[in-house]
Design a protein around this motif. Structure first.
Motif, PDB file in Angstrom:
ATOM      1  N   ARG A  73      35.003  49.849  38.321  1.00  0.00           N
ATOM      2  CA  ARG A  73      33.867  49.253  37.456  1.00  0.00           C
ATOM      3  C   ARG A  73      33.909  48.049  37.622  1.00  0.00           C
ATOM      4  N   ALA A  76      32.788  46.436  40.923  1.00  0.00           N
ATOM      5  CA  ALA A  76      31.497  47.257  41.096  1.00  0.00           C
ATOM      6  C   ALA A  76      30.845  46.503  42.519  1.00  0.00           C
ATOM      7  N   TRP A  77      30.839  45.134  42.170  1.00  0.00           N
ATOM      8  CA  TRP A  77      30.020  44.301  43.162  1.00  0.00           C
ATOM      9  C   TRP A  77      30.670  44.525  44.533  1.00  0.00           C
ATOM     10  N   PHE A  78      32.031  44.270  44.541  1.00  0.00           N
ATOM     11  CA  PHE A  78      32.762  44.680  45.824  1.00  0.00           C
ATOM     12  C   PHE A  78      32.433  45.911  46.543  1.00  0.00           C
ATOM     13  N   LEU A  80      29.910  47.701  46.144  1.00  0.00           N
ATOM     14  CA  LEU A  80      28.587  47.666  46.799  1.00  0.00           C
ATOM     15  C   LEU A  80      28.432  46.953  48.111  1.00  0.00           C
ATOM     16  N   ALA A  81      29.098  45.850  48.093  1.00  0.00           N
ATOM     17  CA  ALA A  81      28.991  45.210  49.558  1.00  0.00           C
ATOM     18  C   ALA A  81      29.604  45.838  50.612  1.00  0.00           C
ATOM     19  N   SER A 117      34.365  52.776  51.342  1.00  0.00           N
ATOM     20  CA  SER A 117      34.456  53.187  49.789  1.00  0.00           C
ATOM     21  C   SER A 117      35.432  53.951  49.771  1.00  0.00           C
TER      22      SER A 117
END
Length: 185
Positions: A73, A76-78, A80-81, A117
């Motif tokens: 969590r 999360a942005w990493f 997502l990218a 991922s």
């Protein structure tokens, strides 16, 4: 550094009596390097096998599932990218989407995003298991044994190892403190 297992969301060594806790530090370091290498260059079935071994290591080391989810969590942005960029920019056979959908998505991009991922999750699990099952002193001892006579010929290598081990150990604590400060504000 002994940390209470129930409040160890900052990361760090946790005493235990599991197989991984009792293993030699050199073996854990070499096994971690091979798993990280397999996760980095593998794809398909080899990546799936590294994932299975990583999950088994997390289970054997008794890492709480909640701790793993909190780390994911935080990133999360990493994630997502890592997942979105291959989907958007990888050419290949395009997936049939409605004509009003503004972007085109390729099947290869979807597979690459999923693999990226999974690689990142594998890296997180392997490093989390290594940090939780190996004390700082054992890390230093293991690295000195792995490097052998280089640490005696070049004494500054021992100092670099100490800095590397301490930075790896204190980085999760720094992240946790930063989150606490952000939550207070």
């Amino acid at each position: 550094m002994k940390i209470n297992n129930k409040k160890n969301f900052a990361g760090g060594y946790v005493e235990g009596d599991t197989f991984l806790h009792k293993s030699r530090p050199q073996g854990k370091i070499v096994a971690s390097l091979f798993l990280l290498l397999g996760s980095g260059i593998g794809n398909g079935w080899s990546l799936a096998m590294v994932s299975v071994v990583s999950v088994l290591a997390v289970i054997v080391a008794k890492v709480p599932f909640r701790e793993l989810l909190l780390i994911i969590r935080r990133m999360a942005w990493f994630f997502l990218a890592i997942a979105i960029f291959p989907v958007l920019f990888t050419p290949g056979f395009y997936v049939g989407l409605p004509s009003w959908f503004p972007i085109s998505v390729s099947r290869e991009g979807l597979i690459l995003g999923l693999e990226s991922s999974v690689r990142l999750v594998n890296i997180l699990m392997v490093s989390l298991v290594l940090v939780r099952t190996t004390s700082s002193a054992d890390w230093m001892e293991g690295m000195e044994k792995l490097l052998g006579p280089m640490t005696h010929r070049f004494p500054y290598i021992r100092d670099l190892l100490a800095v590397a081990v301490l930075s790896v150990k204190f980085l999760p604590i720094l992240i946790a403190r930063t989150e606490q400060v952000c939550c207070i504000m």
